[in-house]
Design a protein around this motif. Structure first.
Motif, mmCIF file in Angstrom:
data_model
loop_
_atom_site.group_PDB
_atom_site.id
_atom_site.type_symbol
_atom_site.label_atom_id
_atom_site.label_comp_id
_atom_site.label_asym_id
_atom_site.label_seq_id
_atom_site.Cartn_x
_atom_site.Cartn_y
_atom_site.Cartn_z
ATOM 1 N N ASP A 227 0.877 -1.160 -0.041
ATOM 2 C CA ASP A 227 0.199 0.169 -0.432
ATOM 3 C C ASP A 227 0.626 1.399 0.694
ATOM 4 O O ASP A 227 0.506 2.033 -0.196
ATOM 5 C CB ASP A 227 -0.546 -0.199 1.494
ATOM 6 N N VAL A 228 2.043 1.462 1.492
ATOM 7 C CA VAL A 228 2.611 2.353 0.429
ATOM 8 C C VAL A 228 3.048 2.479 -0.863
ATOM 9 O O VAL A 228 2.986 4.151 -0.886
ATOM 10 C CB VAL A 228 4.062 1.769 2.012
ATOM 11 N N THR A 229 3.852 1.762 -1.782
ATOM 12 C CA THR A 229 4.327 2.451 -2.765
ATOM 13 C C THR A 229 3.090 2.280 -4.233
ATOM 14 O O THR A 229 3.333 3.353 -4.397
ATOM 15 C CB THR A 229 4.862 0.808 -3.591
ATOM 16 N N TYR A 230 2.002 2.002 -3.068
ATOM 17 C CA TYR A 230 0.991 1.942 -4.353
ATOM 18 C C TYR A 230 0.270 3.958 -3.878
ATOM 19 O O TYR A 230 0.074 4.665 -5.237
ATOM 20 C CB TYR A 230 -0.710 1.562 -4.076
ATOM 21 N N PHE A 231 0.020 4.174 -2.544
ATOM 22 C CA PHE A 231 -0.313 5.390 -2.407
ATOM 23 C C PHE A 231 0.280 7.131 -2.142
ATOM 24 O O PHE A 231 0.352 7.554 -2.019
ATOM 25 C CB PHE A 231 -1.117 4.927 -0.997
ATOM 26 N N ALA A 232 1.484 6.397 -2.047
ATOM 27 C CA ALA A 232 2.710 7.386 -1.992
ATOM 28 C C ALA A 232 2.986 8.284 -2.794
ATOM 29 O O ALA A 232 2.489 9.723 -2.407
ATOM 30 C CB ALA A 232 3.776 6.853 -1.842
ATOM 31 N N PRO A 233 2.490 7.597 -3.736
ATOM 32 C CA PRO A 233 2.799 8.786 -4.844
ATOM 33 C C PRO A 233 1.230 9.815 -5.338
ATOM 34 O O PRO A 233 1.684 10.593 -5.304
ATOM 35 C CB PRO A 233 3.194 8.124 -6.507
ATOM 36 N N LEU A 234 -0.113 8.840 -4.523
ATOM 37 C CA LEU A 234 -1.123 9.843 -5.013
ATOM 38 C C LEU A 234 -1.161 11.065 -3.089
ATOM 39 O O LEU A 234 -2.214 12.089 -3.439
ATOM 40 C CB LEU A 234 -2.465 8.690 -4.678
ATOM 41 N N ILE A 235 -0.802 10.124 -2.163
ATOM 42 C CA ILE A 235 -0.961 11.012 -1.075
ATOM 43 C C ILE A 235 0.283 11.934 -0.107
ATOM 44 O O ILE A 235 -0.260 13.316 -0.542
ATOM 45 C CB ILE A 235 -1.093 10.124 0.155
ATOM 46 N N THR A 236 1.525 11.533 -1.193
ATOM 47 C CA THR A 236 2.520 12.806 -0.399
ATOM 48 C C THR A 236 2.182 14.123 -0.514
ATOM 49 O O THR A 236 2.363 14.530 0.354
ATOM 50 C CB THR A 236 3.782 12.329 -1.212
ATOM 51 N N PRO A 237 2.155 14.067 -2.168
ATOM 52 C CA PRO A 237 1.652 16.191 -1.835
ATOM 53 C C PRO A 237 0.836 16.484 -1.144
ATOM 54 O O PRO A 237 0.728 17.342 -0.333
ATOM 55 C CB PRO A 237 1.667 16.004 -3.417
ATOM 56 N N THR A 238 -0.647 15.696 -0.522
ATOM 57 C CA THR A 238 -1.673 16.469 0.326
ATOM 58 C C THR A 238 -0.729 16.392 1.791
ATOM 59 O O THR A 238 -0.846 17.666 2.633
ATOM 60 C CB THR A 238 -2.295 16.059 0.242
ATOM 61 N N LEU A 239 0.194 14.795 2.259
ATOM 62 C CA LEU A 239 0.606 15.427 3.134
ATOM 63 C C LEU A 239 1.882 16.556 3.597
ATOM 64 O O LEU A 239 1.768 17.536 4.768
ATOM 65 C CB LEU A 239 1.659 14.354 3.381
ATOM 66 N N THR A 240 2.552 16.916 1.911
ATOM 67 C CA THR A 240 3.251 17.867 2.422
ATOM 68 C C THR A 240 2.396 18.995 2.805
ATOM 69 O O THR A 240 3.255 20.248 2.907
ATOM 70 C CB THR A 240 4.062 18.053 1.193
ATOM 71 N N ALA A 241 1.034 19.576 1.849
ATOM 72 C CA ALA A 241 0.131 20.845 1.913
ATOM 73 C C ALA A 241 0.372 20.639 3.433
ATOM 74 O O ALA A 241 0.226 21.939 3.700
ATOM 75 C CB ALA A 241 -0.642 20.369 0.763
ATOM 76 N N TRP A 242 -0.109 19.986 3.650
ATOM 77 C CA TRP A 242 -0.619 20.144 5.281
ATOM 78 C C TRP A 242 0.212 19.852 6.256
ATOM 79 O O TRP A 242 0.436 19.930 7.970
ATOM 80 C CB TRP A 242 -2.170 19.647 6.053
ATOM 81 N N ASN A 243 1.559 19.800 6.534
ATOM 82 C CA ASN A 243 2.641 19.298 7.041
ATOM 83 C C ASN A 243 2.187 18.263 7.777
ATOM 84 O O ASN A 243 2.621 18.280 8.852
ATOM 85 C CB ASN A 243 2.983 21.188 7.880
ATOM 86 N N TYR A 244 2.094 17.347 7.191
ATOM 87 C CA TYR A 244 1.996 16.321 7.958
ATOM 88 C C TYR A 244 3.097 15.380 7.513
ATOM 89 O O TYR A 244 4.145 15.455 6.751
ATOM 90 C CB TYR A 244 1.275 14.670 7.393
ATOM 91 N N ASP A 245 3.352 14.142 8.552
ATOM 92 C CA ASP A 245 4.465 13.456 8.933
ATOM 93 C C ASP A 245 5.235 12.961 7.775
ATOM 94 O O ASP A 245 3.889 12.272 6.945
ATOM 95 C CB ASP A 245 4.649 12.389 10.146
ATOM 96 N N LEU A 246 5.983 13.341 6.308
ATOM 97 C CA LEU A 246 5.816 11.706 5.508
ATOM 98 C C LEU A 246 6.695 10.510 6.046
ATOM 99 O O LEU A 246 6.423 9.715 4.648
ATOM 100 C CB LEU A 246 6.594 12.596 4.779
ATOM 101 N N ALA A 247 7.097 10.365 6.805
ATOM 102 C CA ALA A 247 7.433 9.250 6.932
ATOM 103 C C ALA A 247 6.130 7.874 6.923
ATOM 104 O O ALA A 247 4.755 8.330 7.453
ATOM 105 C CB ALA A 247 7.901 9.097 8.504
ATOM 106 N N TRP A 248 6.586 6.989 6.150
ATOM 107 C CA TRP A 248 5.477 6.145 6.114
ATOM 108 C C TRP A 248 5.607 4.112 7.023
ATOM 109 O O TRP A 248 5.611 3.303 6.855
ATOM 110 C CB TRP A 248 5.250 5.476 4.404
#
Length: 260
Positions: A227-248
């Motif tokens: 799931d990390v491999t699958y979802f990371a490209p979709l989700i990481t920009p939103t994590l960055t936008a709201w300053n969430y922890d980028l660690a998976w």
């Protein structure tokens, strides 16, 4: 006073709306309109509006206009990994007025998804989440996987842009779902922003079916390395936008409570 509560689905907008309605019982309560226009004229009564930002595949986003000198806006964001888990479970079990549950529209696929979910609850690491995401969403929204991915990315970008614009207004304020569910300081901040205490107790009343678990960080138990491999490209920009922890970092011993 006008209050607009704005966020994507599954980000705590209903919980905050319910608290505001309890604090302003005589106000006009407007729940998820497709559009809302707040004029510059003074309100005859207090108005509390809960709006969702974004849209389902094939739909236009909800549009609204609000006057910055007369409207208080509270926007909510949430770790998109938890938001995704919550959205999958909510749509599988309850559905929405726009998109009814698969149990009613496609019972065969609903049973397949439910069987997969039950297997994952017993063996979280053995069953990745992404097949359930693809099956549930493509069937529900009548689109293929590339269209689903494109919609998800575009929807996130639209939501981020809209919330940032609203928060930039003089009376705009951003609250994280995680902080809202912890109550305490954030409720005090929201109350200070609105000028009235908000009840600490969460009484949802007629909106009880919208509430699921009210927790944060459960994605670590739901996601697998696949799931990390699958979802990371979709989700990481939103994590960055709201300053969430980028660690998976996933849970070493994942556990899924079937009741949530």
């Amino acid at each position: 006073m006008r209050i607009i509560i704005l966020g994507q689905p599954r980000t705590g907008t209903t919980a905050l709306f319910a608290r505001c309605c309890a604090a302003w019982p005589a106000a006009q309560h407007v729940f998820e309109p497709q559009s809302y226009i707040a004029t510059s004229k003074p309100c005859d009564t207090d108005v509390i509006v809960k709006m969702l930002v974004g849209a389902l595949p094939g739909q236009k986003p909800a549009y609204f206009w609000a006057c910055p000198d007369s409207t208080h806006v509270i926007c909510l964001c949430r770790d998109p990994r938890d938001q995704l888990v919550s959205a999958i479970l909510f749509l599988l079990h309850w559905g929405t007025p726009v998109s009814p549950s698969l149990a009613l529209t496609q019972p065969g696929y609903w049973k397949m998804c439910l069987t997969y979910l039950q297997a994952k609850e017993h063996q979280p690491q053995a069953y990745p989440l992404w097949p359930l995401f693809e099956t549930l969403f493509t069937r529900r929204f009548h689109c293929d996987v590339p269209a689903l991915h494109a919609w998800y990315v575009n929807n996130q970008e639209h939501s981020i842009t809209t919330i940032r614009l609203m928060c930039a207004w003089p009376h705009g304020h951003l609250i994280r779902y995680e902080d809202l569910m912890r109550e305490g300081l954030t409720l005090h901040e929201a109350a200070s922003h609105l000028g009235r205490p908000l009840p600490a107790a969460l009484v949802l009343g007629q909106y009880r079916s919208v509430f699921r678990a009210g927790t944060a960080g459960a994605w670590r138990h739901w996601f697998t390395p696949e799931d990390v491999t699958y979802f990371a490209p979709l989700i990481t920009p939103t994590l960055t936008a709201w300053n969430y922890d980028l660690a998976w970092t996933l849970a070493e011993t994942p556990f899924i409570n079937p009741e949530t």
